[in-house]
Design an enzyme around this catalytic site. Sequence first.
Site, PDB file in Angstrom:
ATOM      1  N   ARG A 152       0.825  -1.223   0.000  1.00 37.16           N
ATOM      2  CA  ARG A 152       0.000   0.000   0.000  1.00 37.16           C
ATOM      3  C   ARG A 152       0.857   1.270   0.000  1.00 37.16           C
ATOM      4  NH1 ARG A 152      -2.272  -3.339  -1.396  1.00 37.16           N
ATOM      5  NH2 ARG A 152      -4.095  -4.393  -0.581  1.00 37.16           N
ATOM      6  N   SER A 155      -9.381   1.632   4.192  1.00 31.58           N
ATOM      7  CA  SER A 155      -8.688   1.203   5.415  1.00 31.58           C
ATOM      8  C   SER A 155      -7.954   2.388   6.024  1.00 31.58           C
ATOM      9  CB  SER A 155      -7.661   0.118   5.090  1.00 31.58           C
ATOM     10  OG  SER A 155      -8.314  -1.010   4.597  1.00 31.58           O
ATOM     11  N   GLU A 201      -2.920   4.715   6.784  1.00 31.71           N
ATOM     12  CA  GLU A 201      -2.884   4.380   5.355  1.00 31.71           C
ATOM     13  C   GLU A 201      -3.545   5.525   4.574  1.00 31.71           C
ATOM     14  OE1 GLU A 201      -3.773   0.289   4.241  1.00 31.71           O
ATOM     15  OE2 GLU A 201      -4.847   1.020   2.468  1.00 31.71           O
TER      16      GLU A 201
HETATM   17  C1  LIG Z   1     -14.769   1.875   0.167  1.00 36.04           C
HETATM   18  C2  LIG Z   1     -13.299   1.834  -0.123  1.00 36.04           C
HETATM   19  C3  LIG Z   1     -12.661   0.634  -0.336  1.00 36.04           C
HETATM   20  C4  LIG Z   1     -11.288   0.601  -0.593  1.00 36.04           C
HETATM   21  N1  LIG Z   1     -10.704  -0.623  -0.820  1.00 36.04           N
HETATM   22  C5  LIG Z   1      -9.392  -0.659  -1.142  1.00 36.04           C
HETATM   23  C6  LIG Z   1      -8.775  -1.924  -1.437  1.00 36.04           C
HETATM   24  O1  LIG Z   1      -9.396  -2.985  -1.443  1.00 36.04           O
HETATM   25  N2  LIG Z   1      -7.447  -1.914  -1.738  1.00 36.04           N
HETATM   26  C7  LIG Z   1      -6.708  -0.746  -1.781  1.00 36.04           C
HETATM   27  O2  LIG Z   1      -5.509  -0.788  -2.078  1.00 36.04           O
HETATM   28  N3  LIG Z   1      -7.279   0.439  -1.503  1.00 36.04           N
HETATM   29  C8  LIG Z   1      -8.591   0.512  -1.187  1.00 36.04           C
HETATM   30  N4  LIG Z   1      -9.173   1.726  -0.922  1.00 36.04           N
HETATM   31  C9  LIG Z   1      -8.350   2.942  -0.905  1.00 36.04           C
HETATM   32  C10 LIG Z   1      -8.287   3.698  -2.256  1.00 36.04           C
HETATM   33  O3  LIG Z   1      -9.400   3.396  -3.053  1.00 36.04           O
HETATM   34  C11 LIG Z   1      -7.007   3.399  -3.030  1.00 36.04           C
HETATM   35  O4  LIG Z   1      -5.884   3.755  -2.255  1.00 36.04           O
HETATM   36  C12 LIG Z   1      -6.947   4.133  -4.374  1.00 36.04           C
HETATM   37  O5  LIG Z   1      -5.898   3.594  -5.158  1.00 36.04           O
HETATM   38  C13 LIG Z   1      -6.714   5.638  -4.239  1.00 36.04           C
HETATM   39  O6  LIG Z   1      -6.824   6.206  -5.541  1.00 36.04           O
HETATM   40  P1  LIG Z   1      -7.387   7.682  -5.763  1.00 36.04           P
HETATM   41  O7  LIG Z   1      -7.331   7.973  -7.219  1.00 36.04           O
HETATM   42  O8  LIG Z   1      -8.698   7.855  -5.114  1.00 36.04           O
HETATM   43  O9  LIG Z   1      -6.271   8.536  -5.038  1.00 36.04           O
HETATM   44  P2  LIG Z   1      -6.466   9.745  -4.012  1.00 36.04           P
HETATM   45  O10 LIG Z   1      -7.170   9.237  -2.803  1.00 36.04           O
HETATM   46  O11 LIG Z   1      -7.026  10.925  -4.687  1.00 36.04           O
HETATM   47  O12 LIG Z   1      -4.937  10.042  -3.646  1.00 36.04           O
HETATM   48  C14 LIG Z   1      -4.178   9.068  -2.965  1.00 36.04           C
HETATM   49  C15 LIG Z   1      -2.695   9.413  -3.110  1.00 36.04           C
HETATM   50  O13 LIG Z   1      -2.313   9.284  -4.465  1.00 36.04           O
HETATM   51  C16 LIG Z   1      -1.735  10.496  -4.947  1.00 36.04           C
HETATM   52  N5  LIG Z   1      -2.103  10.595  -6.361  1.00 36.04           N
HETATM   53  C17 LIG Z   1      -3.351  10.516  -6.894  1.00 36.04           C
HETATM   54  N6  LIG Z   1      -3.292  10.639  -8.229  1.00 36.04           N
HETATM   55  C18 LIG Z   1      -1.988  10.785  -8.549  1.00 36.04           C
HETATM   56  C19 LIG Z   1      -1.275  10.978  -9.784  1.00 36.04           C
HETATM   57  N7  LIG Z   1      -1.908  11.017 -10.959  1.00 36.04           N
HETATM   58  N8  LIG Z   1       0.061  11.123  -9.731  1.00 36.04           N
HETATM   59  C20 LIG Z   1       0.738  11.097  -8.554  1.00 36.04           C
HETATM   60  N9  LIG Z   1       0.127  10.925  -7.356  1.00 36.04           N
HETATM   61  C21 LIG Z   1      -1.219  10.768  -7.356  1.00 36.04           C
HETATM   62  C22 LIG Z   1      -2.312  11.595  -4.067  1.00 36.04           C
HETATM   63  O14 LIG Z   1      -1.465  12.716  -4.019  1.00 36.04           O
HETATM   64  C23 LIG Z   1      -2.381  10.872  -2.724  1.00 36.04           C
HETATM   65  O15 LIG Z   1      -1.119  10.886  -2.097  1.00 36.04           O
HETATM   66  C24 LIG Z   1     -10.543   1.795  -0.654  1.00 36.04           C
HETATM   67  C25 LIG Z   1     -11.188   3.018  -0.450  1.00 36.04           C
HETATM   68  C26 LIG Z   1     -12.546   3.052  -0.199  1.00 36.04           C
HETATM   69  C27 LIG Z   1     -13.224   4.381  -0.009  1.00 36.04           C
END
Ligand SMILES: Cc1cc2nc3c(=O)[nH]c(=O)nc-3n(C[C@H](O)[C@H](O)[C@H](O)COP(=O)(O)OP(=O)(O)OC[C@H]3O[C@@H](n4cnc5c(N)ncnc54)[C@H](O)[C@@H]3O)c2cc1C
Length: 308
Positions: free
Chosen positions: A180, A229, A299
């Site tokens: 992660r 998480s 996380e």
């Molecule tokens: C209901 C629920 C279930 C989930 N289940 C899981 C799971 O099973 N497994 C899991 O791993 N995660 C899970 N997550 C967490 C989350 O969905 C993941 O971490 C996801 O990959 C985050 O992506 P995001 O685009 O929303 O990033 P954001 O939340 O917008 O950002 C997360 C990080 O990524 C960086 N970032 C975003 N885009 C870029 C880019 N283009 N370039 C550089 N940095 C960037 C941001 O600066 C930040 O540091 C869950 C979340 C929720 C709400």
Amino acid sequence: MFGLGKKTNDLVALLPEVRGKYLCNVLMARHTWCGVGGEAEVLYCPADDEDLSFFLKTKPYNLPVSVIGGGSNLLVRDGGIPGVVIKLESRFHKQYIIGNGVITCGAGLRNRDLKKIMLENNIGGLEYLCSIPGHLGGAIKTNAGCYGTETKDVLVKATVVDGNGEVKEVPAADFNLGYRSSCFPDDWIITSLTLKTEPRGPNEILKILNDHKERRVKSQPYNERTAGSTFRNPEGLKAWELIKKSGCDNLQVGGAKVSEKHCNFMINTGKATAHDLETLGEMIVQRVKDETSITLEWEIKRMGIPNK
Ligand SMILES: Cc1cc2nc3c(=O)[nH]c(=O)nc-3n(C[C@H](O)[C@H](O)[C@H](O)COP(=O)(O)OP(=O)(O)OC[C@H]3O[C@@H](n4cnc5c(N)ncnc54)[C@H](O)[C@@H]3O)c2cc1C
């Protein structure tokens, strides 16, 4: 799409003239899954890589810049985010190229949009991503994964625009993806990526997707305001077990509470502030430490400043 933004503020007058879009004073609660967070001073949606590169090369020195994806792993504090927040709009990321066992697509593509692409093109291997909220760029940064596959297993390479505005192609190994997490400069913005695929028919893809959905609905809060998480699992241990053991599984602070379904998730019950959620999280860290001597690590990524 980005409601609640104003056309201008003092900062925007200092920014380079771009082909993309600036929106001012944008409420980040609208851009995060947990539905909290103050305003981004300016939200910038680049038109393409060149536009983003130009912005980074010509922006004022010392301008704070952050990047967000789908906001599913974020807790933006109530005082908002000073400076410019960059968001790659998903509508500019509909294009994709498939061939030779890989797919190349934009980092602003929503993970769930991969479902249609996989079904239409008889490719699999990315089913794990479809049930994880967020965008593909965020999936690299967080090395998102579930049910036995993580982004590290499928990433071949990605294009990034670095903090100086240089566009470069980076091989997967240079992102140092781990549990992660990733270890690459915070000012790298991922704009597109290439992922490995496997030949697979629609029936098999749908079977895997349904299985993932069933497992998720059974074990995690579904359709609730959460950022996923809250804490990473310490090596060899489960964060939820430590939380339960420390008697934190029914804690509540204001509108923020620990999920009854999975105690490593915090829920915004409707009126939570970022302060409620962060206080609840810190309370859990403290109690788990007192009880087990283990310090849980967040996380969820926290961004921005507290309310004055
Ligand atoms: C209901 C629920 C279930 C989930 N289940 C899981 C799971 O099973 N497994 C899991 O791993 N995660 C899970 N997550 C967490 C989350 O969905 C993941 O971490 C996801 O990959 C985050 O992506 P995001 O685009 O929303 O990033 P954001 O939340 O917008 O950002 C997360 C990080 O990524 C960086 N970032 C975003 N885009 C870029 C880019 N283009 N370039 C550089 N940095 C960037 C941001 O600066 C930040 O540091 C869950 C979340 C929720 C709400």
